[in-house]
Write a protein that holds these residues in place. Sequence first.
Motif, PDB file in Angstrom:
ATOM      1  N   ASP A 138     -14.321  -3.298  -2.500  1.00  0.00           N
ATOM      2  CA  ASP A 138     -13.592  -2.289  -3.253  1.00  0.00           C
ATOM      3  C   ASP A 138     -14.230  -2.110  -4.619  1.00  0.00           C
ATOM      4  O   ASP A 138     -14.914  -3.008  -5.126  1.00  0.00           O
TER       5      ASP A 138
ATOM      6  N   GLU B 172     -15.230   0.474 -13.458  1.00  0.00           N
ATOM      7  CA  GLU B 172     -15.305  -0.049 -12.091  1.00  0.00           C
ATOM      8  C   GLU B 172     -16.717   0.057 -11.539  1.00  0.00           C
ATOM      9  O   GLU B 172     -17.216  -0.874 -10.888  1.00  0.00           O
TER      10      GLU B 172
ATOM     11  N   ARG C 181       0.835  -1.214   0.000  1.00  0.00           N
ATOM     12  CA  ARG C 181       0.000   0.000   0.000  1.00  0.00           C
ATOM     13  C   ARG C 181       0.863   1.254   0.000  1.00  0.00           C
ATOM     14  O   ARG C 181       0.614   2.195  -0.765  1.00  0.00           O
TER      15      ARG C 181
ATOM     16  N   PRO D 145      -2.533  -1.718  -6.379  1.00  0.00           N
ATOM     17  CA  PRO D 145      -2.157  -2.691  -5.340  1.00  0.00           C
ATOM     18  C   PRO D 145      -2.212  -2.094  -3.939  1.00  0.00           C
ATOM     19  O   PRO D 145      -1.659  -1.032  -3.680  1.00  0.00           O
TER      20      PRO D 145
ATOM     21  N   GLY E 122      -7.096  -0.948  -3.745  1.00  0.00           N
ATOM     22  CA  GLY E 122      -8.365  -1.264  -4.383  1.00  0.00           C
ATOM     23  C   GLY E 122      -8.448  -0.657  -5.764  1.00  0.00           C
ATOM     24  O   GLY E 122      -7.487  -0.691  -6.537  1.00  0.00           O
ATOM     25  N   GLY E 123      -9.584  -0.059  -6.079  1.00  0.00           N
ATOM     26  CA  GLY E 123      -9.784   0.517  -7.397  1.00  0.00           C
ATOM     27  C   GLY E 123      -9.435   1.996  -7.456  1.00  0.00           C
ATOM     28  O   GLY E 123      -9.180   2.635  -6.433  1.00  0.00           O
TER      29      GLY E 123
ATOM     30  N   ASP F 269     -11.912   4.075  -5.598  1.00  0.00           N
ATOM     31  CA  ASP F 269     -11.680   4.050  -4.152  1.00  0.00           C
ATOM     32  C   ASP F 269     -10.707   5.146  -3.724  1.00  0.00           C
ATOM     33  O   ASP F 269     -10.814   5.680  -2.621  1.00  0.00           O
TER      34      ASP F 269
ATOM     35  N   GLY G 151     -12.510  -1.973  -7.330  1.00  0.00           N
ATOM     36  CA  GLY G 151     -11.709  -2.747  -8.262  1.00  0.00           C
ATOM     37  C   GLY G 151     -10.394  -3.138  -7.618  1.00  0.00           C
ATOM     38  O   GLY G 151     -10.252  -3.089  -6.393  1.00  0.00           O
ATOM     39  N   SER G 152      -9.423  -3.497  -8.450  1.00  0.00           N
ATOM     40  CA  SER G 152      -8.114  -3.922  -7.925  1.00  0.00           C
ATOM     41  C   SER G 152      -6.979  -3.319  -8.739  1.00  0.00           C
ATOM     42  O   SER G 152      -5.890  -3.890  -8.807  1.00  0.00           O
TER      43      SER G 152
END
Length: 279
Positions: free
Chosen positions: A244, A56, A19, A250, A253-254, A257, A246-247
């Motif tokens: 979240d 997303e 993160r 890393p 999340g998206g 977010d 999306g992804s």
Amino acid sequence: MARRGRRFQARRDDLPVIRIASGVVLAAGFAALVVFGSPLHFFVFCEITVAVCLLELSGMLKAGGQPDLKLTSVTAGAAIVAVIYFGGGDHIVAVTGAVLILVIALSLFQKDDLAYQRASNTLYGIFYVTIPLSALAALRAEPGGEGYIIIIVTANAFSDIFAFFTGKSVGKTPLAPQISPGKTVEGFIGGLAGAMVGAVGAKLAVAPMLGMPHALAAGALAGFIGPIGDLAESSIKRKMGVKDSGSAIPGHGGVLDRIDSLMFSAVSFYIYVTIFLSQ
């Protein structure tokens, strides 16, 4: 089983590192784009961000069993941002009216009876994402726009950080428990203070010619209105049953977010700039 548990724990332990690392890379890349890129470069960045966020959002709607028009949403969103950026106010009614008619018409001719839900979901997504990001692109195009962007982004980031740690340490009073049980009034107040600190610090660093009252106004807007954007996305995720958006980032999340509160901070600051600072 023990080996599998250790692997799972290792992955969880890696999350803060991932993160932080991804956050540093994103912050550095964004700062470089704002400082060294032109307003046109920033506009292209906003267009890409609009497309990613709308995809997303469509994915979240799908997860919650809600219909929408994904490709129409992305196409219309990109068109709105471009028309607002290049065409200005004279063309906003035309493009938004065309999008309204297109979305409703396409929704009516699907092979189900979900026209209202599909059109509502699609239109909500288009305007929820594109208007704030259009404002962000337009803010960069203002004289001194790079300073405006850095100030509002810094204020928003400090708001998030201060709100998190204040809420964790002294937060007791729920802010909006039906939407986000973890957010507190104390965290909101801490976030407001953090936004003011961040805006003033950014003003001193990159925009010394900007009056201190304007910097404080940017901080106040980020602190007051930014959390509304956060809660807006939280309400969607809660309703759709997803953690979240999306992804793509890393550890974060998206994309939605990461910018949910910034979108509302940016559009509110753009309104302020057009009223009080535009020539």
